[in-house]
Motif scaffolding. Sequence first.
Motif, PDB file in Angstrom:
ATOM      1  N   ASN A 248       0.812  -1.218   0.000  1.00  0.00           N
ATOM      2  CA  ASN A 248       0.000   0.000   0.000  1.00  0.00           C
ATOM      3  C   ASN A 248       0.843   1.264   0.000  1.00  0.00           C
ATOM      4  OD1 ASN A 248       1.035   0.027   2.577  1.00  0.00           O
ATOM      5  ND2 ASN A 248      -0.929  -0.269   3.628  1.00  0.00           N
ATOM      6  N   GLY A 249       2.190   1.073  -0.033  1.00  0.00           N
ATOM      7  CA  GLY A 249       3.075   2.228  -0.070  1.00  0.00           C
ATOM      8  C   GLY A 249       3.281   2.899   1.262  1.00  0.00           C
ATOM      9  N   ASN A 250       2.732   2.336   2.317  1.00  0.00           N
ATOM     10  CA  ASN A 250       2.847   2.921   3.651  1.00  0.00           C
ATOM     11  C   ASN A 250       3.944   2.227   4.451  1.00  0.00           C
ATOM     12  OD1 ASN A 250       2.399   4.362   5.985  1.00  0.00           O
ATOM     13  ND2 ASN A 250       0.583   3.176   6.590  1.00  0.00           N
ATOM     14  N   GLY A 251       5.168   2.708   4.346  1.00  0.00           N
ATOM     15  CA  GLY A 251       6.269   2.140   5.106  1.00  0.00           C
ATOM     16  C   GLY A 251       6.899   0.924   4.451  1.00  0.00           C
ATOM     17  N   TYR A 252       7.627   0.132   5.286  1.00  0.00           N
ATOM     18  CA  TYR A 252       8.398  -1.006   4.790  1.00  0.00           C
ATOM     19  C   TYR A 252       8.071  -2.262   5.587  1.00  0.00           C
ATOM     20  CZ  TYR A 252      11.194   2.582   2.456  1.00  0.00           C
ATOM     21  OH  TYR A 252      11.601   3.629   1.670  1.00  0.00           O
ATOM     22  N   ARG A 253       8.494  -3.379   5.040  1.00  0.00           N
ATOM     23  CA  ARG A 253       8.342  -4.661   5.712  1.00  0.00           C
ATOM     24  C   ARG A 253       9.565  -5.516   5.387  1.00  0.00           C
ATOM     25  NH1 ARG A 253       3.876  -7.965   1.998  1.00  0.00           N
ATOM     26  NH2 ARG A 253       5.154  -8.019   0.094  1.00  0.00           N
TER      27      ARG A 253
END
Length: 351
Positions: A248-253
């Motif tokens: 979703n483009g919200n941060g990293y994993r």
Amino acid sequence: MAFNTALTSAASALLTCYSYAACVANIIMASSSDSKGHIDRPRDHPDEAPAAPAPSTAASLHEPTVADVLVTKAMLSKALPREIVDIIIDLAEYWPRTTTVVAGAGSAIGSGGTDENVFVLRSPPLGLPSWSSTPRAPFGAAHQGTPPSPRPPGQDFSADDFQKVMGAPTSLLAHPCRRLVFTFRSHDQGWGGDPDCRGTYRRSWTWFEVGLERWCKPNPESAPQQQLPSLNVADLCTVIPQVQPRPNGNGYRFGHPLLPAPHLKIQCNVTASDHEKEHRVVWSYTDEVDPERDVEAAEALDEQGRGKATGDGKFVRDLKLGDVITVWSKARFPGWANHVQHVKLEVYYAV
């Protein structure tokens, strides 16, 4: 003819220096006898006591501190060139070390969720001997088990950058790591798997994998004043495992592969055995098992439960000053569980 004579003389001189270095190294080794370069026999049960060392060996055990090594090098440098002194120290394996121990490290459960990949521990920053007392480095034992946050790596800091932060009295090496020793006491769920594989390391879906964290230069726009590594655990970036943007483009994993990586897999458990077993695995900078050329040796590592590509020494040689080594507990597929009782990581480095 003159060139051949000069070449022969130079080779003879080098051989003489190396032989002398080896002799001095043997003297140092004899005075600081240690078995750290050998792999211990695995213990099948936790209550089985390790074999006691011979009295003469126990009496002479010595783990050098940074100060011990620097004093020894200073004494040798009065009579020998620095290059020869460094050879002697490495031949004698006269290195300081850091040790990180976690008991009851938790379990990885192969159910397809976040519990498949469990962070176990991190080492102190590599080659920074006074890291624990540095005011700018709140990186004590409390942070050794703090789970990492997925932050992508950037441009590396140089050895000179760490030198400025530490204010070390001697030049710090850019690639100081010499040996990693991993010790695990664990077992899997005790059932399942192919009947032909039970009691071996084949098709074991519970294992331990190495990771790597590093301080990297921040974006100049977000932190224009931070030109040196902070040495704060919150600012570490993750090199291994891979860091990926969230869909979703919200941060990293973290991007954990499904199967064990042959160059990162430290050790797996015995397949379908609920008997706790201890494994001690040594990675050295002098290892040279090329998995493509030395197929038989690589297969032997696999039969011992190790990654086929972990015997080439590359991971150890490539570690940089200030790097932080991490260990992850892994499990895959429903029903598989990595029950971890004890994990220890010893890092030997040159100064």
